[in-house]
Design a protein around this motif. Structure first.
Motif, mmCIF file in Angstrom:
data_model
loop_
_atom_site.group_PDB
_atom_site.id
_atom_site.type_symbol
_atom_site.label_atom_id
_atom_site.label_comp_id
_atom_site.label_asym_id
_atom_site.label_seq_id
_atom_site.Cartn_x
_atom_site.Cartn_y
_atom_site.Cartn_z
ATOM 1 N N ARG A 138 0.838 -1.196 0.000
ATOM 2 C CA ARG A 138 0.000 0.000 0.000
ATOM 3 C C ARG A 138 0.874 1.247 0.000
ATOM 4 N NH1 ARG A 138 -2.526 -1.101 4.323
ATOM 5 N NH2 ARG A 138 -3.952 -2.627 3.461
ATOM 6 N N GLY A 139 1.983 1.198 0.725
ATOM 7 C CA GLY A 139 2.921 2.315 0.733
ATOM 8 C C GLY A 139 3.552 2.564 -0.619
ATOM 9 N N GLN A 140 3.777 1.500 -1.366
ATOM 10 C CA GLN A 140 4.323 1.646 -2.714
ATOM 11 C C GLN A 140 3.313 2.331 -3.645
ATOM 12 O OE1 GLN A 140 7.599 0.937 -3.227
ATOM 13 N NE2 GLN A 140 7.400 0.587 -1.035
ATOM 14 N N LEU A 141 2.035 2.131 -3.372
ATOM 15 C CA LEU A 141 1.003 2.790 -4.162
ATOM 16 C C LEU A 141 0.982 4.288 -3.902
ATOM 17 C CD1 LEU A 141 -2.048 0.394 -4.008
ATOM 18 C CD2 LEU A 141 -0.909 1.221 -6.045
ATOM 19 N N THR A 142 1.167 4.683 -2.647
ATOM 20 C CA THR A 142 1.153 6.105 -2.329
ATOM 21 C C THR A 142 2.387 6.814 -2.835
ATOM 22 O OG1 THR A 142 2.084 5.727 -0.136
ATOM 23 C CG2 THR A 142 -0.321 5.811 -0.301
ATOM 24 N N SER A 143 3.488 6.071 -2.989
ATOM 25 C CA SER A 143 4.707 6.717 -3.481
ATOM 26 C C SER A 143 4.784 6.729 -5.002
ATOM 27 C CB SER A 143 5.946 6.010 -2.922
ATOM 28 O OG SER A 143 6.028 4.679 -3.418
ATOM 29 N N SER A 144 3.860 6.014 -5.687
ATOM 30 C CA SER A 144 3.863 6.034 -7.146
ATOM 31 C C SER A 144 3.192 7.308 -7.639
ATOM 32 C CB SER A 144 3.164 4.794 -7.703
ATOM 33 O OG SER A 144 1.806 4.803 -7.360
#
Length: 145
Positions: A138-144
């Motif tokens: 989920r954190g990778q989604l916010t950083s994309s």
């Protein structure tokens, strides 16, 4: 394609047999409850609970454009199901590849896991991550972008 449906079909068949036996013994209410439980198990283990799968090539192309992770999964995998459920609505923003439907996706997973088809394997910026924590994904989604 059929391979992904084997476990759900097995659940429905087993539930039908058990329920029919209960019906013959006169327990109609219990038979209905048991059949419903088996149908729910089939639904949870079916490809229907996952977002629509695309090919590995298309997923990697889309990921290069939007920066979102690619998740390689297969039906019946407990770890894939756990990741999907823990991601909640955020799962729809990922690119999902069913390795049983896409041989190229299976090849990507084998290359990342020393020849094993270990799923879920999440590809972020070209780097594979095997069975990552849902919070991290989920954190990778916010950083994309």
């Amino acid at each position: 394609m059929m391979r992904a449906w084997m476990l759900p079909i097995l659940f429905v068949l087993c539930g039908s047999v058990v329920s029919a036996g209960m019906l013959l013994r006169g327990s109609a209410g219990e038979a209905g409850v048991v059949l419903l439980m088996f149908v729910l198990l089939a639904g949870v283990n079916s490809p229907l609970i996952f977002p629509r799968s695309i090919s590995a090539q298309e997923a990697q192309r889309r990921s290069a454009v939007d920066g979102r992770p690619v998740v390689f999964w297969r039906a019946g995998c407990t770890y894939c199901l756990r990741l999907r459920l823990r991601l909640g609505r955020a799962a729809r923003r990922l690119h999902w590849v069913d390795i049983w439907r896409d041989p190229d996706g299976a090849a990507v997973v084998r290359a990342a896991n020393q020849g094993d088809e270990t799923v879920p394997t999440v590809l972020v910026a070209g780097r594979p991550h095997v069975n990552p924590d849902a919070a991290w994904v989920r954190g990778q989604l916010t950083s994309s972008p």
